[in-house]
Design an enzyme around this catalytic site. Sequence first.
Site, PDB file in Angstrom:
ATOM      1  N   THR A 187       1.089  -1.124  -0.397  1.00  0.00           N
ATOM      2  CA  THR A 187       0.021   0.014  -0.011  1.00  0.00           C
ATOM      3  C   THR A 187       0.969   1.398  -0.051  1.00  0.00           C
ATOM      4  OG1 THR A 187      -1.727  -0.801   1.504  1.00  0.00           O
ATOM      5  CG2 THR A 187      -1.810   1.434   0.568  1.00  0.00           C
ATOM      6  N   ASP A 226     -12.354   3.208   2.326  1.00  0.00           N
ATOM      7  CA  ASP A 226     -11.088   3.604   3.483  1.00  0.00           C
ATOM      8  C   ASP A 226      -9.987   4.677   2.686  1.00  0.00           C
ATOM      9  OD1 ASP A 226     -11.569   1.757   5.230  1.00  0.00           O
ATOM     10  OD2 ASP A 226     -10.222   0.401   4.408  1.00  0.00           O
ATOM     11  N   GLN A 232      -5.876  -2.133  -2.567  1.00  0.00           N
ATOM     12  CA  GLN A 232      -5.106  -1.253  -2.241  1.00  0.00           C
ATOM     13  C   GLN A 232      -4.332  -0.563  -3.335  1.00  0.00           C
ATOM     14  OE1 GLN A 232      -4.879  -3.569   0.070  1.00  0.00           O
ATOM     15  NE2 GLN A 232      -5.580  -3.244   1.845  1.00  0.00           N
ATOM     16  N   ARG A 258     -14.411   3.693   9.258  1.00  0.00           N
ATOM     17  CA  ARG A 258     -14.054   2.351  10.553  1.00  0.00           C
ATOM     18  C   ARG A 258     -12.940   2.493  11.307  1.00  0.00           C
ATOM     19  NH1 ARG A 258     -13.439  -2.951   6.607  1.00  0.00           N
ATOM     20  NH2 ARG A 258     -11.516  -2.032   4.726  1.00  0.00           N
TER      21      ARG A 258
END
Length: 586
Positions: free
Chosen positions: A350, A424, A380, A492
Site C-alpha cells: 500500500t 477507506d 489498495q 471505520r
Amino acid sequence: MSRTTDFFSEGLDSGMQINLSNKRKKLFLTAFALIILLASALIGVIVGVKSRNSGFDNSNPESITDSEAHAIVKSACSSTFYPELCYSTVTSHPDVTIKVKNLKNVIELAVNITVTAVEQTYFQIKKLTTRKGLTKREITALHDCHQMISETLHELLDVMKGLQKYQTKESLRHHANDLKTLMSSAITNQETCYDGFSHDEADKNVRKELEQGERRVEKMCSNALAMICNMTNTDLAEEMKLNARKLKEEVNTEWPGWLSAGDRRLLQSGTVKPNVVVATDCSGNYRTVADAVAAAPSHSRTIYVIKIKAGVYHENFEVPSTKTNIMFVGDGRKSTIITGSRSVKGGSTTFNSATVAVVGDRFLARDITFQNTAGPSNHQAVALRVSSDLSAFYQCDMLGYQDTLYVHRGRQFFINCYIAGTVDFIFGNAEVVFQGCDIHARRPGPAQMNMITAQGRTDPNQNTGIVIQKCRIGATSGLQPVQSRFPTYLGRPWKEYSRTVVMQSVISDVIHPAGWYEWNGNFALNTLFYGEYQNTGAGAETSGRVKWGGFKVITNYADVQRFTPESFIGGGRWLHATGFPYSLGL
C-alpha cells in the site's frame, strides 16, 4: 523512493527502481553506518548539554544518588503505558545517576536509548534482505521499513533538539506541539513497516520475525510520548495559572522562520514565480515531474516552485525528505494530471503504490490532479501519499478507488480539494484538516461497501486524527443511480484509537443512517473517538447513528474547538505562509 534506501533493489517497479552495483551498495552501507555514528554522537552532545530546565551537569556526577535517580525514573515512567519497559531500559543505562535529575532528563535518556533500538532494527532488516525466495512485495515492504527507520532516526534527533530548546523564549505551546507531532510520527512509522507484511500468507512469516523488534521500538516511542505529554501538559497548566488567563494560539503574528524575505514578499503579493517548468511538449526545463524534483535543491530554505504545465504525466515518484519547501503549481486540476496504476493486487505494498509520495516538509501544491487508475478490483492503490509535515494542498483532485489518499503522518491541510474513492479512501495517521472540500464516494466493486475514512491512531497520546470541516460529502455521478446497492459510511476504525470528526459539513443521503461501520467485530468501538457537529443534509441525521462508546454527537462549543485548524494543526503558526485561503475557527 528515497535516494537513501538503494540496497533494497530487486523486483521494484520501474518508477521507483533502486538497482545498484555491488560497489554502490557497499558505498551506501558505509554511508549509512556513518550517519548512524554521527546521529549517536549528536545525541550524546545534546543529552550532555545543560539546558535551562534540564538541571543536570556531567561535570558533577555525584550530585545525585542512585536511589534518587531511580525514584525520578520510576515517577516519570508511571505516566506511560509500558512502565516496566520504561523503567528497566532507562535505569539500565550506565550514566543514569549522572544524567537524570528531573522528568526532562528521563525523556532525553529514553529517546537516546530508543535510537539504539531503532539502529538494531536496521541491521535486522538488512539481514532479512539477504534471504533467498523473498517475493517482490516482501522486498518492497523491507524497503519501506528501511525508509521508516531513516525517518524515525531523523524524528528522534529532532525531538532531542526540541528538548534542548524546550521552554526557551519561543512559545511553550509550539514546543509541545512539535514534540508531540515528532513522537506521534515515530510511532506511526513502526506501524507502517509492520503493515507492509499483511497481504499474503508468506508475508506473515517475515512479519513475525520483525514483530519483536518493531513492537519494542513502538512501545519505547509510546513511553517517550507519554512522558512528553505529561511534562508539557503540566507546564502549560502552570503557565496558564501564572498568567491567570487561558493561553491562546499566536495567530499570524510573524512569518515562519523558514521563509526568506523574498518568499514573504511573493506570498504577500500573491505572485508565484516558477523556478523551473515541466512540460510534456519539451517547452519547459524538464519533461517529467520526477526529473524536476530530483534537480531541486536539497534542504532549501526558500520556496522552490515547480510549474507543471497542462498535460497527463504518467509517473510514479517521491519528493524525498531532503527536498523541503517544494511547491507544485499546475495549470488547473482538470488540465494538469499526474497518474499511475500501482496496486497491492499488482504486487505493490500500500505504502509503495502511491502515484506521488511527498515526504519533504513544508510541501505545497495547487491546481493539480493526483490519480491512481488501478480500479476497484485491484485492492489498495494510492493516488497521493503525504508524509510531509506542515504541508498544504489547494484546489487539487485526488482520484482513485480503495485507499485514494494516504494522509500518512505530520500536520496537513487540504482546502477546496476534491477527493473521490471507494474503500477507506481517506486513511492514515496524520494531523489533518479538510476544509471546504468535496468528498465523494464512487461505485465500488461487487459486494463492496464504501468507507470514506479509516483513521489509524494507535496510541491515545498521539495528537493525530482526521477532521472534515465545512465540506460536502456525497456520491459521484457513477454511484448515485445505484447507491442503494452499495452502502457508504463516514468511516471505520483501522486502528485501536481511531479518531475522526465531521463538523459543519453537508452530508448527502449517500451516507447510511448508522453513519459508521465496524472494522472487525467489537474492535476499537470503545477506544475510538468519532464525532459529528452541526452537520446538515439528508445524511446528517444522527438519531440512527451507531451506539458505540466512542461515538459522540458533539453539542458543546468547547468540545469541538480543539478540532479547528487553529488548535488541531496549529494553523495560526503556519497556514498564512502557504498563500492559500483558510479559516482558523468554526
